[in-house]
Design a protein around this motif. Structure first.
Motif, PDB file in Angstrom:
ATOM      1  N   LEU A 221      60.502  46.404  17.625  1.00 14.00           N
ATOM      2  CA  LEU A 221      59.943  45.058  17.597  1.00 14.00           C
ATOM      3  C   LEU A 221      61.012  44.007  17.902  1.00 14.00           C
ATOM      4  O   LEU A 221      60.741  42.996  18.557  1.00 14.00           O
ATOM      5  CB  LEU A 221      59.297  44.786  16.237  1.00 14.00           C
ATOM      6  N   LEU A 232      55.450  37.774  20.693  1.00 14.54           N
ATOM      7  CA  LEU A 232      55.148  38.813  19.708  1.00 14.54           C
ATOM      8  C   LEU A 232      54.812  38.188  18.363  1.00 14.54           C
ATOM      9  O   LEU A 232      55.540  37.326  17.874  1.00 14.54           O
ATOM     10  CB  LEU A 232      56.355  39.740  19.556  1.00 14.54           C
ATOM     11  N   VAL A 234      53.762  39.644  14.571  1.00 14.40           N
ATOM     12  CA  VAL A 234      53.592  40.793  13.687  1.00 14.40           C
ATOM     13  C   VAL A 234      52.727  40.372  12.502  1.00 14.40           C
ATOM     14  O   VAL A 234      53.050  39.407  11.817  1.00 14.40           O
ATOM     15  CB  VAL A 234      54.933  41.365  13.205  1.00 14.40           C
TER      16      VAL A 234
END
Length: 236
Positions: A221, A232, A234
């Protein structure tokens, strides 16, 4: 697909059973057009039994498809072909091919009621649906550690920008996919990405990541985030 499924799904080779060619021809006559070559492959491989790959309430068998047309649960349609019967009576959304959206020797998978008109798209192709499902069920869900979230880009095919990043991390793509789906795997980790066609969600894809260690997930990640080729987020 053979290589991907046989190495991912335990005991699949011993349990999948294909339909007879004559049965496949009956379905083709109902469709009124040549079947997508991937669907023909699927029926000849798993048209009688999907083995451990079977869905809990969806019946993809050739016999069920023919039975639904034989009992007139669904009517032949030049645009739609039933490919899976949903046995959940609370949400009887059966799966259909939408021949108005062909893609890569396959076609879009959408769901609706037997005689309904409202569509809920699932995957751009049946190939991607089966591959995504196999990796999700037998790799991600069984991984020691998992993470999920979303990816966002500036163009509809933004996942192509992620491909070299994942390749540099040792991931391979087991099958070719379109702009709504990506499958990345390496021995200790797997990542599956999915967006819904024609949903109006924009340039966003959900992802699930599974791996053998928490540290490896953090590194993956972190590399995706630092590359700045996608946005991105999460969630867990």
């Amino acid at each position: 697909m053979d290589r991907l499924l046989l190495r991912t799904v335990p005991r699949l080779k011993e349990q999948w059973r294909g339909a007879e060619p004559a049965t496949v021809e009956k379905i083709e006559r109902i469709s009124g057009r040549p079947l997508p070559s991937f669907y023909r492959w699927f029926l000849l491989r798993m048209g009688n039994s999907m083995g451990p790959l079977a869905y809990p309430t969806l019946d993809f068998s050739a016999a069920r498809v023919l039975s639904c047309y034989g009992k007139k649960l669904v009517q032949p349609d030049p645009r739609f072909l039933l490919i899976a019967y949903e046995s959940d009576e609370m949400m009887p959304l059966h799966l259909f091919y939408d021949f108005n959206a062909p893609a890569r020797d396959d076609a879009m998978v959408t769901s609706r009621e037997a005689r309904g008109k409202e569509l809920t798209d699932s995957f751009e192709t049946l190939r991607e649906m089966l591959a995504w499902g196999a990796l999700s069920l037998f790799r991600v869900d069984r991984a020691a550690h998992t993470s999920s979230g979303s990816l966002r880009g500036n163009t509809p095919d933004f996942l192509t920008n992620l491909d070299p990043v994942m390749s540099s991390l040792g991931f391979e793509q087991p099958i070719s996919t379109g702009r709504f789906c990506r499958l990345y795997e390496r021995p200790d980790a797997v990542m599956v990405c999915r967006g819904t066609p024609r949903s109006g969600t924009g340039n966003r894809r959900a992802f699930d990541l599974g791996g053998a260690s928490l540290g490896s997930l953090r590194r993956i990640l972190g590399e995706i985030a630092s590359a700045r080729v996608v946005e991105l987020q999460v969630k867990k």
